[in-house]
Design an enzyme around this catalytic site. Structure first.
Site, PDB file in Angstrom:
ATOM      1  N   HIS A   1       0.856  -1.187   0.000  1.00 31.43           N
ATOM      2  CA  HIS A   1       0.000   0.000   0.000  1.00 31.43           C
ATOM      3  C   HIS A   1       0.892   1.237   0.000  1.00 31.43           C
ATOM      4  CE1 HIS A   1      -4.183  -1.065  -0.124  1.00 31.43           C
ATOM      5  NE2 HIS A   1      -4.033  -1.992   0.802  1.00 31.43           N
TER       6      HIS A   1
ATOM      7  N   ASP B   1      -0.149   7.383  -3.366  1.00 29.25           N
ATOM      8  CA  ASP B   1      -1.228   7.123  -4.328  1.00 29.25           C
ATOM      9  C   ASP B   1      -1.667   8.368  -5.077  1.00 29.25           C
ATOM     10  OD1 ASP B   1      -1.255   4.479  -3.665  1.00 29.25           O
ATOM     11  OD2 ASP B   1      -3.131   4.524  -2.557  1.00 29.25           O
TER      12      ASP B   1
END
Length: 376
Positions: free
Chosen positions: A130, A160
């Site tokens: 992640h 992200d």
């Protein structure tokens, strides 16, 4: 509306950087069709659709991508597309029959945008991860935080939504421009890890020059410098302070009530030896008034001071209001599309919509619609 009007993109449903890239492109006018799953998947933070703002500005259909007819439908849609976005682990779309080779065979001009954390190759390419993991290996996470404290995860803004989605969108636009010149598509491999490293280019240079210390919270831009930090005010609210340049720094001190002799006595603010005393002066000064009092006094001066707003309060800041940086869309406050264009302005965002087979009417002829009836 928007400068990308006429660009058509297929988005295979994912989370994080893929939807971010699709939103950015749709915000600027691209027509994006999102292919959702037939059954809900355990992806990301669960919330009602209307709050999943990354899905705004586009329509969607729901398909079972394990069904060969659904795959055939996606391939047919790609004939009219400029690009495709997918964010699966490497090899997944190939196994589905929607890998680059199959898609480019259907449309040789297609730009195939892939976004992952680790990239399409390397020892970790197929390993789960992640945002926090991708920024950790670049050295960026280690550099974020206060002195003597552990590294501080910076939301997902660095990974992200910084090194991932925007870099995918940029890469796809570059490839779309090139495809219009060459007539040939290509694969865009956007790794969050790569994008984060790219974002940190200036800091790698500073570190190489010896201007950036490896210890967190000891440098000019990481809370080490007293003139680039946040301070509590008398009402417990916070003020951001950032007068790096000498003229701005001295102007701030004067507006805090220091005379020229007191400013001179503090020494050169770029000299690290002066920082402890300067921090004490700033902390004691800002503690004398409430945040809004300081803003009324300083906010429109060249002293680089601004209030630390909460997400809930940000829409009330006068600069945010003047530029309509935050909009109310169906009762939900959200950022306006950015950047802005003088001749081809972006449209006002539309709320996220549930899957609807009618969305195919913009992509397929009536006979094609009939052929694929019942797939979504």
């Amino acid at each position: 509306m928007g400068p990308l009007a006429g660009i058509r993109i297929i988005e295979l449903a994912g989370i994080g950087p893929g939807p971010m890239a699709a939103m950015l492109l749709a915000d600027m006018g691209a027509t994006v069709l999102r292919i959702e799953r037939k059954e809900p998947a355990d992806l990301g933070v669960k919330r009602e659709l209307k709050y999943n703002l990354l899905l705004r500005n586009r329509r969607s259909i729901a398909l079972d991508l394990k069904n060969p007819r659904a795959i055939a439908l996606v391939l047919r849609l790609l004939r009219k597309a400029d690009a495709l976005i997918e964010g699966f682990r490497p090899g997944v779309t190939e196994r589905l029959g929607l890998g680059p080779q199959a898609c480019l065979a259907e449309n040789p001009r297609l730009v195939y945008g892939r976004v992952t954390g680790w990239g399409q190759d390397g020892p970790l390419a197929r390993v789960a991860g992640h945002d926090i993991n991708y920024i950790a290996v670049t050295g960026v996470l280690d550099a974020i935080g206060r002195a003597g404290q552990p590294p501080t995860p910076p939301l997902a803004l660095v990974g992200d939504f910084g090194g991932g989605g925007p870099y995918l969108a940029l890469g796809m636009l570059a490839a779309i421009i090139e495809a219009r010149q060459s007539g040939q598509g290509q694969v865009v491999d956007a790794a969050v890890m790569d994008g984060v490293a790219s974002m940190a280019t200036a800091f790698f240079g500073l570190a190489a020059s010896g201007s950036w210390r490896p210890e967190r919270g000891t440098n000019i831009l990481d809370s080490g410098a007293p003139f680039y930090d946040v301070y509590p005010c008398a009402d417990g609210k916070w003020l951001s302070v950032g007068p790096i340049e000498r003229r701005f720094h001295e102007s701030l001190l004067r507006n805090l009530g220091l005379d020229d002799s007191a400013i001179q006595a503090l020494g050169d603010h770029q000299d690290r030896s002066t920082w402890p005393r300067l921090r004490t002066v700033l902390r004691e000064a800002f503690a004398q008034r409430g945040r809004d009092e300081w803003c009324a006094r300083l906010a429109e001066l060249d002293v680089c001071v601004a209030p630390v707003q909460t997400l809930a309060d940000a829409a009330e800041h006068p600069q945010i209001k003047a530029r309509e940086t935050l909009l109310d869309i169906d009762g939900i406050t959200q950022p306006a599309p950015a950047p802005r264009f003088s001749r081809t302005p972006n449209a006002r965002p539309t709320a996220p919509q549930p899957p609807d087979p009618a969305a195919l009417a913009d992509w397929l002829d009536p006979d094609e619609l009939a052929a694929f009836a019942g797939e979504c």
